[in-house]
Design a protein around this motif. Sequence first.
Motif, PDB file in Angstrom:
ATOM      1  N   ALA A  65      -6.724 -17.468  41.646  1.00 53.13           N
ATOM      2  CA  ALA A  65      -6.659 -17.204  40.208  1.00 53.13           C
ATOM      3  C   ALA A  65      -8.061 -17.212  39.622  1.00 53.13           C
ATOM      4  CB  ALA A  65      -5.799 -18.256  39.506  1.00 53.13           C
ATOM      5  N   VAL A  66      -8.370 -16.171  38.861  1.00 49.19           N
ATOM      6  CA  VAL A  66      -9.688 -16.062  38.235  1.00 49.19           C
ATOM      7  C   VAL A  66      -9.494 -15.703  36.766  1.00 49.19           C
ATOM      8  CG1 VAL A  66      -9.870 -13.661  39.026  1.00 49.19           C
ATOM      9  CG2 VAL A  66     -11.922 -14.878  38.278  1.00 49.19           C
ATOM     10  N   THR A  67     -10.145 -16.454  35.878  1.00 49.42           N
ATOM     11  CA  THR A  67     -10.073 -16.136  34.454  1.00 49.42           C
ATOM     12  C   THR A  67     -11.160 -15.128  34.112  1.00 49.42           C
ATOM     13  OG1 THR A  67     -11.475 -18.049  33.937  1.00 49.42           O
ATOM     14  CG2 THR A  67      -9.092 -18.356  33.826  1.00 49.42           C
ATOM     15  N   ALA A  68     -10.852 -14.247  33.148  1.00 53.39           N
ATOM     16  CA  ALA A  68     -11.774 -13.148  32.855  1.00 53.39           C
ATOM     17  C   ALA A  68     -11.574 -12.633  31.439  1.00 53.39           C
ATOM     18  CB  ALA A  68     -11.555 -12.013  33.853  1.00 53.39           C
ATOM     19  N   THR A  69     -12.578 -11.911  30.959  1.00 51.05           N
ATOM     20  CA  THR A  69     -12.485 -11.196  29.694  1.00 51.05           C
ATOM     21  C   THR A  69     -12.410  -9.702  29.990  1.00 51.05           C
ATOM     22  OG1 THR A  69     -14.856 -10.776  29.357  1.00 51.05           O
ATOM     23  CG2 THR A  69     -14.028 -12.965  28.746  1.00 51.05           C
ATOM     24  N   ASP A  70     -12.295  -8.923  28.923  1.00 54.34           N
ATOM     25  CA  ASP A  70     -12.253  -7.462  29.114  1.00 54.34           C
ATOM     26  C   ASP A  70     -13.621  -6.828  28.872  1.00 54.34           C
ATOM     27  OD1 ASP A  70     -12.462  -7.801  26.404  1.00 54.34           O
ATOM     28  OD2 ASP A  70     -10.690  -6.611  25.876  1.00 54.34           O
ATOM     29  N   ALA A  71     -14.682  -7.639  28.874  1.00 53.61           N
ATOM     30  CA  ALA A  71     -16.034  -7.107  28.713  1.00 53.61           C
ATOM     31  C   ALA A  71     -16.471  -6.421  30.002  1.00 53.61           C
ATOM     32  CB  ALA A  71     -17.004  -8.236  28.369  1.00 53.61           C
ATOM     33  N   PRO A  72     -17.285  -5.362  29.918  1.00 61.12           N
ATOM     34  CA  PRO A  72     -17.758  -4.674  31.128  1.00 61.12           C
ATOM     35  C   PRO A  72     -18.400  -5.629  32.134  1.00 61.12           C
ATOM     36  CG  PRO A  72     -18.339  -3.415  29.178  1.00 61.12           C
ATOM     37  CD  PRO A  72     -17.781  -4.711  28.682  1.00 61.12           C
ATOM     38  N   TYR A  73     -19.143  -6.606  31.642  1.00 61.09           N
ATOM     39  CA  TYR A  73     -19.826  -7.593  32.485  1.00 61.09           C
ATOM     40  C   TYR A  73     -18.835  -8.349  33.366  1.00 61.09           C
ATOM     41  CZ  TYR A  73     -22.633 -11.897  33.279  1.00 61.09           C
ATOM     42  OH  TYR A  73     -23.291 -12.972  33.810  1.00 61.09           O
ATOM     43  N   SER A  74     -17.690  -8.714  32.800  1.00 58.36           N
ATOM     44  CA  SER A  74     -16.659  -9.431  33.549  1.00 58.36           C
ATOM     45  C   SER A  74     -15.891  -8.488  34.469  1.00 58.36           C
ATOM     46  CB  SER A  74     -15.691 -10.118  32.576  1.00 58.36           C
ATOM     47  OG  SER A  74     -14.659 -10.786  33.262  1.00 58.36           O
ATOM     48  N   LYS A  75     -15.669  -7.266  34.018  1.00 56.88           N
ATOM     49  CA  LYS A  75     -14.859  -6.326  34.785  1.00 56.88           C
ATOM     50  C   LYS A  75     -15.476  -5.990  36.135  1.00 56.88           C
ATOM     51  CE  LYS A  75     -12.546  -3.867  30.989  1.00 56.88           C
ATOM     52  NZ  LYS A  75     -12.455  -2.558  30.296  1.00 56.88           N
ATOM     53  N   TRP A  76     -16.763  -5.631  36.137  1.00 57.09           N
ATOM     54  CA  TRP A  76     -17.343  -5.194  37.416  1.00 57.09           C
ATOM     55  C   TRP A  76     -17.410  -6.349  38.410  1.00 57.09           C
ATOM     56  CZ3 TRP A  76     -21.698  -7.394  39.377  1.00 57.09           C
ATOM     57  CH2 TRP A  76     -22.678  -7.903  38.520  1.00 57.09           C
ATOM     58  N   GLN A  77     -17.620  -7.553  37.927  1.00 58.94           N
ATOM     59  CA  GLN A  77     -17.622  -8.695  38.831  1.00 58.94           C
ATOM     60  C   GLN A  77     -16.227  -8.927  39.436  1.00 58.94           C
ATOM     61  OE1 GLN A  77     -19.742 -12.245  37.238  1.00 58.94           O
ATOM     62  NE2 GLN A  77     -20.516 -10.840  35.672  1.00 58.94           N
ATOM     63  N   CYS A  78     -15.201  -8.807  38.599  1.00 58.23           N
ATOM     64  CA  CYS A  78     -13.828  -8.978  39.091  1.00 58.23           C
ATOM     65  C   CYS A  78     -13.476  -7.916  40.132  1.00 58.23           C
ATOM     66  CB  CYS A  78     -12.836  -8.912  37.934  1.00 58.23           C
ATOM     67  SG  CYS A  78     -12.823 -10.368  36.874  1.00 58.23           S
ATOM     68  N   ARG A  79     -13.952  -6.698  39.952  1.00 61.35           N
ATOM     69  CA  ARG A  79     -13.653  -5.628  40.900  1.00 61.35           C
ATOM     70  C   ARG A  79     -14.267  -5.934  42.266  1.00 61.35           C
ATOM     71  NH1 ARG A  79     -14.860   0.183  38.615  1.00 61.35           N
ATOM     72  NH2 ARG A  79     -13.136   0.784  40.001  1.00 61.35           N
TER      73      ARG A  79
END
Length: 358
Positions: A65-79
Amino acid sequence: MGRASPLLLILAALASFLLTYNLVILVIQNRFKVERVSSRLTDPVIQMPTDLKRSEQSRRPFHVAVTATDAPYSKWQCRIMYYWYKNMRDKDSSEMGGFTRILHSGRPDNLMDEIPTFVVDPLPAGMDQGYIVLNRPWAFVQWLEKATIEEDYILMAEPDHIFVKPLPNLARESYPTGFPFFYIKPSEHEKLLRRFFPEEKGPVTNIDPIGNSPVIIQKSQLEKIAPTWMNVSLRMKDDKETDKAFGWVLEMYGYAVASALHGVQHILRKDFMIQPPWDLKLGNTYIIHYTYGCDYSLKGELTYGQIGEWRFDKRSYLRGPPPKNLSLPPPGVPESVVTLVKMVNQATANIPGWDDGR
């Protein structure tokens, strides 16, 4: 008629001897057989039930489980994180189960079809006081209450984690496993921590030097800890002295205190992850955490705090993802940094639509 001949007496004695001998041999043989059977019946290994043998070797999957925002900075890391999770999930020794990105923006985004995602609400406006990390415990509270989680264990992770090798379940039943951070020092902040961890709860050394991530923990334990973690973190943020002392690691102290309040102590595993550029070698680690910038001269010398002639810093990509095929570090740069960049490059080369900029 009176007496038997000597020959008859000898024959009778010989027959009696043979009968007795055979009887003794038979008893000895049977006794030996009984002892062998008895030894088999009492052998603890042989007699161990087959289902017990299986349980010792059975997998204990954990949910990532990883918490995240919808900011581009968070998105590319999650991918990138999700790419390496999929790469390691089904390999030998892995006990990785399902995966969830807990999105605490309150609304779906354009990664819903790419990454398994559960949308939760952010804290009410202004409550985080500009410290967005406070949304993390609140996100876990909501997810644990509303989601269906099949696994009995949970790995709390972060977007800037890369799985270097398959991760087994490092927890041991009621003992979760966490990574010891050198900058989490409860003993040096006893006066402040006593505001949240009263003396009747024990010495401040009961507070582990950890944050909430990475931690592998029983779901049932986290369900109890998460609301306390949220409330303690909010109280710490409202306490000006504590907020000033803890700064960006305040929420980490919040989790450590909440765990101790519930009597939960963690197994500390230094091999859980490494953090370049300070950790130089991979060793036996499972995770690379790229929270720090990596700046080097072209001679391979670290220039931390000063922008290097070669650099990789996630903060360079606040508004969009890094490009494919980043330049590799110059000769002399530690193995940890070289591996990090190579793994980022492999992910970006293989994630569909990376150039779309989402």
